[in-house]
Design an enzyme around this catalytic site. Sequence first.
Site, short mmCIF file in Angstrom:
data_model
loop_
_atom_site.label_atom_id
_atom_site.label_comp_id
_atom_site.label_asym_id
_atom_site.label_seq_id
_atom_site.Cartn_x
_atom_site.Cartn_y
_atom_site.Cartn_z
N PRO A 196 0.84 -1.20 0.00
CA PRO A 196 0.00 0.00 0.00
C PRO A 196 0.88 1.25 0.00
O PRO A 196 1.97 1.24 0.57
CB PRO A 196 -0.81 -0.11 1.29
CG PRO A 196 -0.07 -1.09 2.14
CD PRO A 196 0.69 -1.99 1.22
N GLU A 197 0.42 2.28 -0.66
CA GLU A 197 1.16 3.54 -0.72
C GLU A 197 0.53 4.53 0.26
O GLU A 197 -0.39 4.18 1.00
CB GLU A 197 1.18 4.04 -2.17
CG GLU A 197 1.79 2.98 -3.10
CD GLU A 197 1.86 3.38 -4.57
OE1 GLU A 197 1.99 4.57 -4.87
OE2 GLU A 197 1.78 2.47 -5.41
#
Length: 283
Positions: free
Chosen positions: A2-3
């Site tokens: 995930p960013e």
Amino acid sequence: MPELPEVEVVRRGLESGIAGRCIIRVEVLHPRPVRRHLPGPDDFAAALVGRTFAAPRRRGKYLWLPLTDGDAILAHLGMSGQFRLEAADAPLAPNTRVLFTFADGDPQLRFVDQRMFGGLSLSTGGAELPAEVAHIGRDPFDPEFDLAAAVARLRAKRTGIKRALLDQQLISGIGNIYADEALWAARMHYAQPTQALTRARATEVVTAAATVMRGALGQGGTSFDALYVNVNGSSGYFDRSLAAYGREGEPCPRCGTPIRREPFMNRSSYRCPRCQRKPRRLG
Ligand SMILES: [Zn+2]
């Protein structure tokens, strides 16, 4: 992984769900997610009883759960780590690994991780900034993020722009998805040499990254395989707004040219071959 927007979605959900709550029981259902705690799972569980969570914090893609006594639990979401807030009598989601029960009752905090590349570890004295995160650069959502300084660092690198955007020590939070989207927005090829960028162009692409991530946050983040979820178990829907990433063969939203996928650092880069032309000096 995930960013920034996906991690921030989780952080916000946890902030209202666990801050100020005292832990009375920790159950480690699978040892692997706490493998970084060398004294073992039983010690991990026992060490947390009686402690109280403060507000969760984040830098870039790194999330930690400070305790009011100055220590913190560092959370590595890996490929599939999730936090859920659920009633103690709610059925356990598949792949639930760690359970936290609180003195004030429901909800429990549950750490779910299918692939178990992620995990939880205790960071002594890490409430303010865990040692494991200290080398990470500030992200564009950080109130102390210095855009001019970040642009100067980026232009001082002798590398391609996408590699620089992915360098978490330079600017944190940007991964493959938002790098491709920022480059598309700035009409820039991923191999554009950073040292050849004007200050204005470098500022434009970093600003584009911040803008696209802010847009993603507003839609709960991006989810491709339902592994990036908020504390209620639901996914964001920014994938519908992506212009380039994951859209091989689909028309560029700006000019209609089919988006091209190319190999990049063992993964892929997506770009519009017309809007994001290869820099001439690369041949
Ligand atoms: Zn285009």
